[in-house]
Design a protein around this motif. Structure first.
Motif, PDB file in Angstrom:
ATOM      1  N   GLY A 234       0.815  -1.200   0.000  1.00 20.29           N
ATOM      2  CA  GLY A 234       0.000   0.000   0.000  1.00 20.29           C
ATOM      3  C   GLY A 234       0.846   1.247   0.000  1.00 20.29           C
ATOM      4  O   GLY A 234       1.849   1.333  -0.728  1.00 20.29           O
ATOM      5  N   VAL A 235       0.449   2.227   0.844  1.00 19.50           N
ATOM      6  CA  VAL A 235       1.182   3.484   0.942  1.00 19.50           C
ATOM      7  C   VAL A 235       1.391   3.827   2.410  1.00 19.50           C
ATOM      8  O   VAL A 235       0.640   3.379   3.283  1.00 19.50           O
ATOM      9  N   ALA A 236       2.434   4.632   2.671  1.00 23.52           N
ATOM     10  CA  ALA A 236       2.744   5.015   4.044  1.00 23.52           C
ATOM     11  C   ALA A 236       3.528   6.311   4.045  1.00 23.52           C
ATOM     12  O   ALA A 236       4.140   6.693   3.041  1.00 23.52           O
ATOM     13  N   THR A 237       3.533   6.993   5.178  1.00 23.54           N
ATOM     14  CA  THR A 237       4.353   8.187   5.347  1.00 23.54           C
ATOM     15  C   THR A 237       5.731   7.782   5.859  1.00 23.54           C
ATOM     16  O   THR A 237       5.966   6.625   6.235  1.00 23.54           O
ATOM     17  N   GLN A 238       6.628   8.744   5.923  1.00 24.75           N
ATOM     18  CA  GLN A 238       7.980   8.460   6.403  1.00 24.75           C
ATOM     19  C   GLN A 238       8.011   8.164   7.905  1.00 24.75           C
ATOM     20  O   GLN A 238       9.029   7.693   8.414  1.00 24.75           O
ATOM     21  N   LYS A 239       6.926   8.430   8.605  1.00 26.20           N
ATOM     22  CA  LYS A 239       6.880   8.176  10.039  1.00 26.20           C
ATOM     23  C   LYS A 239       6.507   6.732  10.367  1.00 26.20           C
ATOM     24  O   LYS A 239       6.465   6.345  11.534  1.00 26.20           O
ATOM     25  N   VAL A 240       6.247   5.916   9.348  1.00 17.15           N
ATOM     26  CA  VAL A 240       5.830   4.538   9.579  1.00 17.15           C
ATOM     27  C   VAL A 240       6.935   3.746  10.282  1.00 17.15           C
ATOM     28  O   VAL A 240       8.126   3.971  10.052  1.00 17.15           O
ATOM     29  N   ASN A 241       6.538   2.836  11.138  1.00 14.04           N
ATOM     30  CA  ASN A 241       7.470   1.936  11.809  1.00 14.04           C
ATOM     31  C   ASN A 241       7.738   0.742  10.894  1.00 14.04           C
ATOM     32  O   ASN A 241       6.888  -0.136  10.745  1.00 14.04           O
ATOM     33  N   LEU A 242       8.931   0.700  10.302  1.00 17.84           N
ATOM     34  CA  LEU A 242       9.249  -0.335   9.320  1.00 17.84           C
ATOM     35  C   LEU A 242       9.516  -1.692   9.953  1.00 17.84           C
ATOM     36  O   LEU A 242       9.691  -2.676   9.246  1.00 17.84           O
ATOM     37  N   ASN A 243       9.562  -1.762  11.268  1.00 17.16           N
ATOM     38  CA  ASN A 243       9.758  -3.045  11.943  1.00 17.16           C
ATOM     39  C   ASN A 243       8.453  -3.628  12.461  1.00 17.16           C
ATOM     40  O   ASN A 243       8.460  -4.644  13.150  1.00 17.16           O
ATOM     41  N   GLN A 244       7.333  -2.984  12.140  1.00 17.50           N
ATOM     42  CA  GLN A 244       6.036  -3.437  12.632  1.00 17.50           C
ATOM     43  C   GLN A 244       5.328  -4.259  11.565  1.00 17.50           C
ATOM     44  O   GLN A 244       5.175  -3.828  10.430  1.00 17.50           O
ATOM     45  N   VAL A 245       4.931  -5.454  11.921  1.00 19.47           N
ATOM     46  CA  VAL A 245       4.161  -6.329  11.037  1.00 19.47           C
ATOM     47  C   VAL A 245       2.973  -6.873  11.829  1.00 19.47           C
ATOM     48  O   VAL A 245       3.166  -7.409  12.916  1.00 19.47           O
ATOM     49  N   PRO A 246       1.743  -6.714  11.336  1.00 20.00           N
ATOM     50  CA  PRO A 246       1.385  -6.067  10.070  1.00 20.00           C
ATOM     51  C   PRO A 246       1.320  -4.556  10.205  1.00 20.00           C
ATOM     52  O   PRO A 246       1.192  -4.020  11.305  1.00 20.00           O
ATOM     53  N   LEU A 247       1.385  -3.871   9.070  1.00 14.98           N
ATOM     54  CA  LEU A 247       1.161  -2.441   9.050  1.00 14.98           C
ATOM     55  C   LEU A 247      -0.347  -2.159   9.012  1.00 14.98           C
ATOM     56  O   LEU A 247      -1.152  -3.068   8.954  1.00 14.98           O
ATOM     57  N   GLY A 248      -0.686  -0.864   9.050  1.00 19.68           N
ATOM     58  CA  GLY A 248      -2.088  -0.479   9.104  1.00 19.68           C
ATOM     59  C   GLY A 248      -2.598  -0.303  10.516  1.00 19.68           C
ATOM     60  O   GLY A 248      -3.787  -0.062  10.728  1.00 19.68           O
ATOM     61  N   GLN A 249      -1.692  -0.404  11.496  1.00 18.98           N
ATOM     62  CA  GLN A 249      -2.108  -0.301  12.891  1.00 18.98           C
ATOM     63  C   GLN A 249      -2.155   1.134  13.404  1.00 18.98           C
ATOM     64  O   GLN A 249      -2.651   1.385  14.498  1.00 18.98           O
ATOM     65  N   ASP A 250      -1.607   2.082  12.615  1.00 15.98           N
ATOM     66  CA  ASP A 250      -1.636   3.481  13.042  1.00 15.98           C
ATOM     67  C   ASP A 250      -1.952   4.357  11.835  1.00 15.98           C
ATOM     68  O   ASP A 250      -2.266   3.865  10.744  1.00 15.98           O
ATOM     69  N   SER A 251      -1.858   5.680  12.032  1.00 12.58           N
ATOM     70  CA  SER A 251      -2.266   6.625  10.994  1.00 12.58           C
ATOM     71  C   SER A 251      -1.229   6.779   9.891  1.00 12.58           C
ATOM     72  O   SER A 251      -1.468   7.509   8.924  1.00 12.58           O
ATOM     73  N   HIS A 252      -0.081   6.110  10.000  1.00 12.78           N
ATOM     74  CA  HIS A 252       1.018   6.327   9.064  1.00 12.78           C
ATOM     75  C   HIS A 252       1.035   5.346   7.899  1.00 12.78           C
ATOM     76  O   HIS A 252       1.926   5.430   7.048  1.00 12.78           O
ATOM     77  N   SER A 253       0.091   4.414   7.834  1.00  9.88           N
ATOM     78  CA  SER A 253       0.074   3.468   6.717  1.00  9.88           C
ATOM     79  C   SER A 253      -1.356   3.077   6.356  1.00  9.88           C
ATOM     80  O   SER A 253      -2.251   3.065   7.213  1.00  9.88           O
ATOM     81  N   LEU A 254      -1.544   2.791   5.092  1.00  4.94           N
ATOM     82  CA  LEU A 254      -2.819   2.311   4.535  1.00  4.94           C
ATOM     83  C   LEU A 254      -2.465   1.136   3.637  1.00  4.94           C
ATOM     84  O   LEU A 254      -1.859   1.316   2.583  1.00  4.94           O
ATOM     85  N   VAL A 255      -2.805  -0.075   4.058  1.00  7.83           N
ATOM     86  CA  VAL A 255      -2.291  -1.263   3.361  1.00  7.83           C
ATOM     87  C   VAL A 255      -3.352  -2.341   3.155  1.00  7.83           C
ATOM     88  O   VAL A 255      -4.277  -2.495   3.964  1.00  7.83           O
ATOM     89  N   LEU A 256      -3.177  -3.062   2.055  1.00  9.58           N
ATOM     90  CA  LEU A 256      -3.887  -4.315   1.833  1.00  9.58           C
ATOM     91  C   LEU A 256      -3.093  -5.418   2.503  1.00  9.58           C
ATOM     92  O   LEU A 256      -1.895  -5.574   2.239  1.00  9.58           O
ATOM     93  N   ARG A 257      -3.746  -6.188   3.367  1.00  5.06           N
ATOM     94  CA  ARG A 257      -3.088  -7.318   4.025  1.00  5.06           C
ATOM     95  C   ARG A 257      -3.363  -8.605   3.261  1.00  5.06           C
ATOM     96  O   ARG A 257      -4.304  -8.682   2.459  1.00  5.06           O
ATOM     97  N   HIS A 258      -2.569  -9.614   3.549  1.00  6.18           N
ATOM     98  CA  HIS A 258      -2.677 -10.873   2.801  1.00  6.18           C
ATOM     99  C   HIS A 258      -4.028 -11.553   2.954  1.00  6.18           C
ATOM    100  O   HIS A 258      -4.425 -12.370   2.119  1.00  6.18           O
ATOM    101  N   ASP A 259      -4.783 -11.197   4.011  1.00  3.80           N
ATOM    102  CA  ASP A 259      -6.095 -11.811   4.215  1.00  3.80           C
ATOM    103  C   ASP A 259      -7.215 -11.081   3.478  1.00  3.80           C
ATOM    104  O   ASP A 259      -8.391 -11.415   3.627  1.00  3.80           O
ATOM    105  N   GLY A 260      -6.846 -10.065   2.681  1.00  2.00           N
ATOM    106  CA  GLY A 260      -7.842  -9.346   1.886  1.00  2.00           C
ATOM    107  C   GLY A 260      -8.383  -8.087   2.538  1.00  2.00           C
ATOM    108  O   GLY A 260      -9.131  -7.339   1.903  1.00  2.00           O
TER     109      GLY A 260
END
Length: 209
Positions: A93-119
């Motif tokens: 998906g997309v994210a800002t530079q403030k995203v935590n790159l060590n966090q999986v899955p993303l989409g847990q905060d306001s810094h990322s908007l992502v499609l996850r593997h579960d749809g």
């Protein structure tokens, strides 16, 4: 001679590029690792065990963690693609530079908007939309992403999934994360499918000071 890294085969490469280890020089339109980018911003922030591996000259992502593209989506209508080389836990998906790159899955905060593997499509720990039933991307599938600074839309093998999502604010970059043996190829040009009308590959703008 070092053993090949996961997914370092030249198969399925539109460009036939050779492999490269994360931490080597990455071209501007390609991706930076969690250890590279986040370490620059915050020394010692990398979590133990996080290991993003970048091969095929910055086009293939495997290991564990997230990668953020170096080029922001400045233009009004951007398009890029991801190929699912191996399934597992992943997100795109997309994210800002403030995203935590060590966090999986993303989409847990306001810094990322992502499609996850579960749809599911997540932003700020809220499910914003979901792929239609029986449309989960499988190994070999191409997921296209469009972004117009309001909505993110998804395409599966060239077909619009009709599940737009929005909510993220500010300057965003393409992002991908992997875990549990997932391998994702990133395609920022030479697309597998024709971009939707009005959308095009990411354009690079040079700032003048």
């Amino acid at each position: 001679v070092r053993p090949p890294y996961p997914g370092s085969s030249e198969r399925d490469s539109p460009t036939g590029e050779s492999s490269a280890r994360g931490g080597t020089h990455i071209q501007p339109e390609q991706l930076s690792t969690a250890r590279g980018r986040s370490a620059e911003r915050q020394q010692g922030a990398a979590k133990p065990g996080t290991d993003v591996v970048i091969v095929k000259s910055g086009r293939r992502i495997c290991g564990t963690g997230a990668c953020l593209a170096n080029a922001p989506l400045h233009q009004n209508k951007s398009y890029f693609e991801f190929k699912i080389q191996s399934t597992g836990v992943w997100g795109i998906g997309v994210a800002t530079q403030k995203v935590n790159l060590n966090q999986v899955p993303l989409g847990q905060d306001s810094h990322s908007l992502v499609l996850r593997h579960d749809g599911s499509i997540y932003h700020n720990n809220e499910e914003k939309n979901r792929l239609p039933a029986n449309s989960l991307p499988q190994e070999g599938d191409i997921v296209g992403v469009t972004y117009d600074h309001v909505e993110l839309s998804l395409y599966l093998n060239g077909k619009n999934m009709q599940c737009p999502a929005s909510g993220i604010r500010g300057t965003v970059f393409p992002i991908v994360y992997v875990d549990d043996s997932a391998i994702i190829d990133c395609q920022f040009s030479d697309f597998y499918h024709t971009p939707p009308e009005g959308f095009e590959k990411i354009l690079f703008e040079q700032q003048i000071f």
